[in-house]
Design a protein around this motif. Structure first.
Motif, PDB file in Angstrom:
ATOM      1  N   LEU A  84       0.879  -1.342   0.040  1.00  0.00           N
ATOM      2  CA  LEU A  84       0.126   0.108  -0.040  1.00  0.00           C
ATOM      3  C   LEU A  84       0.897   1.353  -0.106  1.00  0.00           C
ATOM      4  O   LEU A  84       1.502   1.477   1.010  1.00  0.00           O
ATOM      5  CB  LEU A  84      -0.957   0.032   1.199  1.00  0.00           C
ATOM      6  CG  LEU A  84      -2.135   1.318   1.180  1.00  0.00           C
ATOM      7  CD1 LEU A  84      -2.855   1.129   0.110  1.00  0.00           C
ATOM      8  CD2 LEU A  84      -2.673   1.268   2.582  1.00  0.00           C
ATOM      9  N   VAL A  85       1.019   1.893  -1.088  1.00  0.00           N
ATOM     10  CA  VAL A  85       1.831   3.219  -1.164  1.00  0.00           C
ATOM     11  C   VAL A  85       0.734   4.309  -0.803  1.00  0.00           C
ATOM     12  O   VAL A  85      -0.379   4.539  -1.733  1.00  0.00           O
ATOM     13  CB  VAL A  85       2.368   3.272  -2.641  1.00  0.00           C
ATOM     14  CG1 VAL A  85       3.074   4.514  -2.926  1.00  0.00           C
ATOM     15  CG2 VAL A  85       3.511   2.286  -2.881  1.00  0.00           C
ATOM     16  N   VAL A  86       1.296   5.438  -0.111  1.00  0.00           N
ATOM     17  CA  VAL A  86       0.408   6.377   0.302  1.00  0.00           C
ATOM     18  C   VAL A  86       1.184   7.779   0.381  1.00  0.00           C
ATOM     19  O   VAL A  86       2.318   7.621   0.794  1.00  0.00           O
ATOM     20  CB  VAL A  86      -0.292   6.085   1.720  1.00  0.00           C
ATOM     21  CG1 VAL A  86      -1.140   7.264   2.083  1.00  0.00           C
ATOM     22  CG2 VAL A  86      -1.028   4.848   2.113  1.00  0.00           C
ATOM     23  N   ASN A  87       0.742   8.766  -0.178  1.00  0.00           N
ATOM     24  CA  ASN A  87       1.256  10.024  -0.143  1.00  0.00           C
ATOM     25  C   ASN A  87       0.676  10.660   1.042  1.00  0.00           C
ATOM     26  O   ASN A  87      -0.616  10.737   1.404  1.00  0.00           O
ATOM     27  CB  ASN A  87       1.181  11.096  -1.361  1.00  0.00           C
ATOM     28  CG  ASN A  87      -0.361  11.334  -1.644  1.00  0.00           C
ATOM     29  OD1 ASN A  87      -1.346  10.602  -1.810  1.00  0.00           O
ATOM     30  ND2 ASN A  87      -0.562  12.465  -1.735  1.00  0.00           N
ATOM     31  N   THR A  88       1.688  10.908   2.059  1.00  0.00           N
ATOM     32  CA  THR A  88       1.252  11.458   3.534  1.00  0.00           C
ATOM     33  C   THR A  88       1.696  12.960   3.714  1.00  0.00           C
ATOM     34  O   THR A  88       2.350  13.581   2.876  1.00  0.00           O
ATOM     35  CB  THR A  88       2.113  10.623   4.474  1.00  0.00           C
ATOM     36  OG1 THR A  88       3.465  10.594   4.321  1.00  0.00           O
ATOM     37  CG2 THR A  88       1.696   9.242   4.251  1.00  0.00           C
ATOM     38  N   VAL A 140       3.145  -1.410   4.092  1.00  0.00           N
ATOM     39  CA  VAL A 140       2.730   0.077   3.919  1.00  0.00           C
ATOM     40  C   VAL A 140       3.835   0.994   3.613  1.00  0.00           C
ATOM     41  O   VAL A 140       4.908   0.663   4.353  1.00  0.00           O
ATOM     42  CB  VAL A 140       1.988   0.632   5.104  1.00  0.00           C
ATOM     43  CG1 VAL A 140       1.544   2.148   4.857  1.00  0.00           C
ATOM     44  CG2 VAL A 140       0.651  -0.234   5.261  1.00  0.00           C
ATOM     45  N   LEU A 141       3.985   1.581   2.720  1.00  0.00           N
ATOM     46  CA  LEU A 141       4.994   2.530   2.276  1.00  0.00           C
ATOM     47  C   LEU A 141       4.581   3.948   2.427  1.00  0.00           C
ATOM     48  O   LEU A 141       3.707   4.324   1.388  1.00  0.00           O
ATOM     49  CB  LEU A 141       5.848   2.270   1.151  1.00  0.00           C
ATOM     50  CG  LEU A 141       6.160   0.889   0.673  1.00  0.00           C
ATOM     51  CD1 LEU A 141       6.803   0.460  -0.701  1.00  0.00           C
ATOM     52  CD2 LEU A 141       7.072   0.558   1.833  1.00  0.00           C
ATOM     53  N   PHE A 156       6.018   1.310   9.808  1.00  0.00           N
ATOM     54  CA  PHE A 156       6.263   0.996   8.428  1.00  0.00           C
ATOM     55  C   PHE A 156       7.037   1.963   7.700  1.00  0.00           C
ATOM     56  O   PHE A 156       7.372   2.929   8.509  1.00  0.00           O
ATOM     57  CB  PHE A 156       4.953   0.985   7.726  1.00  0.00           C
ATOM     58  CG  PHE A 156       4.195   2.190   7.813  1.00  0.00           C
ATOM     59  CD1 PHE A 156       4.346   3.308   6.800  1.00  0.00           C
ATOM     60  CD2 PHE A 156       3.080   2.305   8.699  1.00  0.00           C
ATOM     61  CE1 PHE A 156       3.535   4.441   6.900  1.00  0.00           C
ATOM     62  CE2 PHE A 156       2.128   3.307   8.690  1.00  0.00           C
ATOM     63  CZ  PHE A 156       2.432   4.415   7.931  1.00  0.00           C
ATOM     64  N   PRO A 157       7.763   1.775   6.570  1.00  0.00           N
ATOM     65  CA  PRO A 157       9.034   2.631   6.044  1.00  0.00           C
ATOM     66  C   PRO A 157       8.223   3.752   5.539  1.00  0.00           C
ATOM     67  O   PRO A 157       7.187   3.822   5.041  1.00  0.00           O
ATOM     68  CB  PRO A 157       9.340   1.795   4.921  1.00  0.00           C
ATOM     69  CG  PRO A 157       9.148   0.436   5.050  1.00  0.00           C
ATOM     70  CD  PRO A 157       7.833   0.379   6.066  1.00  0.00           C
ATOM     71  N   VAL A 158       8.804   5.148   5.945  1.00  0.00           N
ATOM     72  CA  VAL A 158       8.365   6.313   5.303  1.00  0.00           C
ATOM     73  C   VAL A 158       9.433   6.957   4.777  1.00  0.00           C
ATOM     74  O   VAL A 158      10.546   7.113   5.258  1.00  0.00           O
ATOM     75  CB  VAL A 158       7.939   7.337   6.709  1.00  0.00           C
ATOM     76  CG1 VAL A 158       7.316   8.798   5.960  1.00  0.00           C
ATOM     77  CG2 VAL A 158       6.607   6.749   7.205  1.00  0.00           C
ATOM     78  N   LYS A 217      -4.269   6.474  -1.882  1.00  0.00           N
ATOM     79  CA  LYS A 217      -3.616   5.354  -1.596  1.00  0.00           C
ATOM     80  C   LYS A 217      -3.671   4.427  -2.970  1.00  0.00           C
ATOM     81  O   LYS A 217      -4.508   4.463  -3.588  1.00  0.00           O
ATOM     82  CB  LYS A 217      -4.438   4.643  -0.270  1.00  0.00           C
ATOM     83  CG  LYS A 217      -4.521   5.334   0.832  1.00  0.00           C
ATOM     84  CD  LYS A 217      -5.543   4.846   1.579  1.00  0.00           C
ATOM     85  CE  LYS A 217      -5.832   5.820   2.669  1.00  0.00           C
ATOM     86  NZ  LYS A 217      -6.630   7.053   2.181  1.00  0.00           N
ATOM     87  N   PHE A 218      -2.434   3.825  -3.012  1.00  0.00           N
ATOM     88  CA  PHE A 218      -2.554   2.794  -4.098  1.00  0.00           C
ATOM     89  C   PHE A 218      -2.088   1.536  -3.700  1.00  0.00           C
ATOM     90  O   PHE A 218      -0.934   1.237  -2.942  1.00  0.00           O
ATOM     91  CB  PHE A 218      -1.484   3.166  -5.223  1.00  0.00           C
ATOM     92  CG  PHE A 218      -1.654   4.518  -5.868  1.00  0.00           C
ATOM     93  CD1 PHE A 218      -2.161   4.491  -7.118  1.00  0.00           C
ATOM     94  CD2 PHE A 218      -1.201   5.794  -5.388  1.00  0.00           C
ATOM     95  CE1 PHE A 218      -2.553   5.605  -7.849  1.00  0.00           C
ATOM     96  CE2 PHE A 218      -1.545   7.084  -6.174  1.00  0.00           C
ATOM     97  CZ  PHE A 218      -2.042   6.968  -7.355  1.00  0.00           C
ATOM     98  N   LEU A 219      -2.938   0.489  -3.999  1.00  0.00           N
ATOM     99  CA  LEU A 219      -2.707  -0.919  -3.068  1.00  0.00           C
ATOM    100  C   LEU A 219      -2.485  -1.654  -4.491  1.00  0.00           C
ATOM    101  O   LEU A 219      -2.952  -1.993  -5.817  1.00  0.00           O
ATOM    102  CB  LEU A 219      -4.211  -1.511  -3.002  1.00  0.00           C
ATOM    103  CG  LEU A 219      -4.119  -2.852  -2.118  1.00  0.00           C
ATOM    104  CD1 LEU A 219      -3.156  -2.670  -1.153  1.00  0.00           C
ATOM    105  CD2 LEU A 219      -5.483  -3.261  -1.811  1.00  0.00           C
TER     106      LEU A 219
END
Length: 159
Positions: A28-32, A59-60, A90-92, A129-131
């Motif tokens: 799961l890639v998320v722009n935070t 999660v990234l 999770f990695p940020v 979010k991109f799964l």
């Protein structure tokens, strides 16, 4: 089609790497962002990570300051914020752009594979979010308002 796992990314401490370590996982890639109305989603993202990490999920987080300047801090400050306020494990990664001429190649590719409403590629706000299924298959896009817990059924299916 670009191989998602060969696209260079930068860790928060400045190291160059790729996402190759995640090739056999559901990602799961998320722009935070730290100062956004959706920032509390960090807690839900961490819950998903803890619940499914031993089954091949991660999660990234990719901080971005393009939306209302809601991620003004340095990479070090962002890491500290995530850990202290939400216990993020999770990695940020390093801060990057998701839209425009300087959009990071990872987000350029994700937007192509999973366009938004009416086929638009632009990301509208923080916590989009991109799964991504195992080996980069089956990329699905979720809106900022979609709570992390609402993705559980799809995560289970992909695992």
């Amino acid at each position: 089609m670009t191989d998602l796992y060969s696209i260079p990314v930068q860790t928060a401490d400045g190291q160059k790497t790729t996402l190759a370590d995640y090739k056999d996982k559901v990602v799961l890639v998320v722009n935070t962002a730290s100062k956004c109305g959706f920032t509390k989603q960090y807690a839900g993202l961490e819950d998903l990570y803890k619940k499914y990490k031993d089954r091949g999920f991660t999660v990234l987080g990719f901080p971005c300051n393009q939306f209302g300047k809601q991620e003004p801090g340095s990479d070090e400050e962002i890491q500290e914020f995530c850990e202290l306020n939400f216990g993020v494990s999770f990695p940020v990664y390093a801060k990057l752009d998701v839209n425009g001429d300087e959009a990071h190649p990872l987000f350029v590719e994700l937007k192509k594979r999973a366009p938004g409403l009416l086929g638009t590629e632009g990301i509208k706000w923080n916590f989009t979010k991109f799964l991504i299924g195992k080996n980069g298959e089956n990329v699905k896009r979720y809106a900022p308002k979609d709570a992390p817990a609402s993705l559980e059924i799809e995560i289970e299916r992909m695992l």
